[in-house]
Design a protein around this motif. Sequence first.
Motif, PDB file in Angstrom:
ATOM      1  N   SER A  14      14.933 -14.247  58.583  1.00 55.00           N
ATOM      2  CA  SER A  14      13.776 -13.972  59.438  1.00 55.00           C
ATOM      3  C   SER A  14      12.533 -13.627  58.630  1.00 55.00           C
ATOM      4  O   SER A  14      11.470 -14.239  58.803  1.00 55.00           O
ATOM      5  CB  SER A  14      14.101 -12.811  60.385  1.00 55.00           C
ATOM      6  OG  SER A  14      15.338 -13.011  61.036  1.00 55.00           O
ATOM      7  N   PHE A  15      12.655 -12.668  57.726  1.00 52.67           N
ATOM      8  CA  PHE A  15      11.496 -12.152  57.012  1.00 52.67           C
ATOM      9  C   PHE A  15      11.174 -12.968  55.772  1.00 52.67           C
ATOM     10  O   PHE A  15      10.009 -13.174  55.435  1.00 52.67           O
ATOM     11  CB  PHE A  15      11.712 -10.676  56.687  1.00 52.67           C
ATOM     12  CG  PHE A  15      11.966  -9.870  57.927  1.00 52.67           C
ATOM     13  CD1 PHE A  15      10.912  -9.419  58.702  1.00 52.67           C
ATOM     14  CD2 PHE A  15      13.256  -9.629  58.367  1.00 52.67           C
ATOM     15  CE1 PHE A  15      11.139  -8.728  59.874  1.00 52.67           C
ATOM     16  CE2 PHE A  15      13.492  -8.942  59.539  1.00 52.67           C
ATOM     17  CZ  PHE A  15      12.430  -8.484  60.309  1.00 52.67           C
ATOM     18  N   GLY A  16      12.202 -13.470  55.105  1.00 56.29           N
ATOM     19  CA  GLY A  16      11.965 -14.310  53.948  1.00 56.29           C
ATOM     20  C   GLY A  16      11.276 -15.605  54.318  1.00 56.29           C
ATOM     21  O   GLY A  16      10.332 -16.038  53.640  1.00 56.29           O
ATOM     22  N   MET A  17      11.713 -16.231  55.414  1.00 56.70           N
ATOM     23  CA  MET A  17      11.122 -17.504  55.812  1.00 56.70           C
ATOM     24  C   MET A  17       9.683 -17.309  56.278  1.00 56.70           C
ATOM     25  O   MET A  17       8.794 -18.111  55.943  1.00 56.70           O
ATOM     26  CB  MET A  17      11.955 -18.146  56.912  1.00 56.70           C
ATOM     27  CG  MET A  17      11.791 -19.653  56.998  1.00 56.70           C
ATOM     28  SD  MET A  17      12.607 -20.539  55.657  1.00 56.70           S
ATOM     29  CE  MET A  17      14.295 -20.636  56.261  1.00 56.70           C
ATOM     30  N   ALA A  18       9.429 -16.257  57.051  1.00 55.08           N
ATOM     31  CA  ALA A  18       8.064 -15.998  57.503  1.00 55.08           C
ATOM     32  C   ALA A  18       7.152 -15.687  56.323  1.00 55.08           C
ATOM     33  O   ALA A  18       6.029 -16.206  56.232  1.00 55.08           O
ATOM     34  CB  ALA A  18       8.052 -14.838  58.495  1.00 55.08           C
ATOM     35  N   ALA A 348       4.586 -10.891  61.961  1.00 54.70           N
ATOM     36  CA  ALA A 348       3.592  -9.943  61.437  1.00 54.70           C
ATOM     37  C   ALA A 348       4.024  -9.375  60.095  1.00 54.70           C
ATOM     38  O   ALA A 348       3.201  -9.201  59.183  1.00 54.70           O
ATOM     39  CB  ALA A 348       3.353  -8.814  62.435  1.00 54.70           C
ATOM     40  N   LEU A 349       5.304  -9.079  59.934  1.00 56.08           N
ATOM     41  CA  LEU A 349       5.766  -8.539  58.658  1.00 56.08           C
ATOM     42  C   LEU A 349       5.771  -9.611  57.574  1.00 56.08           C
ATOM     43  O   LEU A 349       5.579  -9.308  56.394  1.00 56.08           O
ATOM     44  CB  LEU A 349       7.148  -7.917  58.810  1.00 56.08           C
ATOM     45  CG  LEU A 349       7.150  -6.560  59.509  1.00 56.08           C
ATOM     46  CD1 LEU A 349       8.568  -6.044  59.709  1.00 56.08           C
ATOM     47  CD2 LEU A 349       6.324  -5.531  58.738  1.00 56.08           C
ATOM     48  N   GLY A 350       5.968 -10.870  57.948  1.00 57.83           N
ATOM     49  CA  GLY A 350       5.807 -11.942  56.978  1.00 57.83           C
ATOM     50  C   GLY A 350       4.390 -11.988  56.438  1.00 57.83           C
ATOM     51  O   GLY A 350       4.172 -12.157  55.227  1.00 57.83           O
ATOM     52  N   GLU A 351       3.434 -11.788  57.326  1.00 60.35           N
ATOM     53  CA  GLU A 351       2.035 -11.738  56.902  1.00 60.35           C
ATOM     54  C   GLU A 351       1.774 -10.530  56.011  1.00 60.35           C
ATOM     55  O   GLU A 351       1.085 -10.628  54.980  1.00 60.35           O
ATOM     56  CB  GLU A 351       1.143 -11.690  58.151  1.00 60.35           C
ATOM     57  CG  GLU A 351      -0.345 -11.731  57.861  1.00 60.35           C
ATOM     58  CD  GLU A 351      -1.168 -11.690  59.137  1.00 60.35           C
ATOM     59  OE1 GLU A 351      -1.989 -12.600  59.340  1.00 60.35           O
ATOM     60  OE2 GLU A 351      -0.984 -10.746  59.941  1.00 60.35           O
ATOM     61  N   GLU A 352       2.333  -9.374  56.386  1.00 61.38           N
ATOM     62  CA  GLU A 352       2.139  -8.162  55.593  1.00 61.38           C
ATOM     63  C   GLU A 352       2.810  -8.272  54.222  1.00 61.38           C
ATOM     64  O   GLU A 352       2.237  -7.880  53.198  1.00 61.38           O
ATOM     65  CB  GLU A 352       2.686  -6.949  56.351  1.00 61.38           C
ATOM     66  CG  GLU A 352       1.932  -6.597  57.620  1.00 61.38           C
ATOM     67  CD  GLU A 352       0.504  -6.161  57.353  1.00 61.38           C
ATOM     68  OE1 GLU A 352       0.275  -5.402  56.396  1.00 61.38           O
ATOM     69  OE2 GLU A 352      -0.385  -6.616  58.098  1.00 61.38           O
TER      70      GLU A 352
END
Length: 375
Positions: A14-18, A348-352
């Motif tokens: 989820s977070f790595g891909m974003a 949003a956390l991917g952006e952060e």
Amino acid sequence: MNNHYDVIIIGAGSFGMATGYFVARQGIRTLLIDSYNPPHGYGSHHGETRLFRQAYTIDEPYTPLAIRAGVLWDELMQETLVPFFHRIGVVNVSISPSGLDAKINTASRFHVPVELLDAVQLQTRWSGISVPEGAVALFEPTAGILYCEQAISAYRDLLLQHGAILKTQTPVERLEPHTDGVSVYTKDACYTGERLLISAGAWTGNLLHSLSLPVSPIRKTVAWFKPNSNVYRAPDFPGFTFTVGESDYYGFPDFDGKGLKIGRHDTGHPINPQEPLLPFGRYSEDEADVRDFLETFMPQAAGQLNEGKTCIYTMTPDEDFIIDTHPEHPHIVIAAGFSGHGFKFASALGEELSSILVQGKSNLDLSRFSLGRFE
């Protein structure tokens, strides 16, 4: 072959891909490495759907992150034309009359549209719900349902279009930090990078064993039941959460006749992520726990079990996330411990996280997620 990258990401869930998408679209040479082929059934993004809502019990930084995430999910849908986000609303139900006070305050503070309902109004609006007198509900009409695997696939397609490299079925065997970068070793190669994000879910603790991260992988289950009534069909029936004493349940309406999906947030069995995940039904409570809930609060939904699945939560002691730089190597960023409520924030956390990797700092105040709180 040039195996050097500006940014390496271990764990393309989820977070790595974003994060990979937000980094790669800036023209930065980006490598993502995953032990499997995401989206897959071995992480925390398994199980088809996740709730998206903005009125949180703890407002900062969750509600600002959720508000930004909603904007970014909409943008991702517009760019890819993949309809993975359905804003059909989410109703939060508390059997205790005061159980929603914090969410109500958060909604007011951040201007999140909500509607407060008493027990009679709740059961009138959705006849499939049965609650005792004194129960209260908070309906968030702009909340909804995310198809998580479709969203991850959308980010995957875009980051590849932006030139990122994705290595699947490639477990990382060890890391070697340097003063000016890092070496990442797999079975067949060594990759070097200037900056590193570790977002490997339940496997993060193993990769960073010297830090003794306070994260605990937990086996979780979800189940789909065949309702005995059409009142639970989407889009007329919303996503839902229920707080019953110390227990928290969540669920999704019946999409396309597959069944009403339900899970319980506050239970689960500790696991070793290196070992196979026990299938649904191995424990009697996999079905019995959620069936008991349905028989009490949604009796017409407690039909035959259509399907059950397992997934993994990676829990922290306080259920807040861990987002921080490595205490000894500031060019290594850690994103872990999303405790079963992280996916809605992935955009949003991917952006952060991309901002931390590229600019050295986040846009929002993420100090709540610091590793230092465990000292």
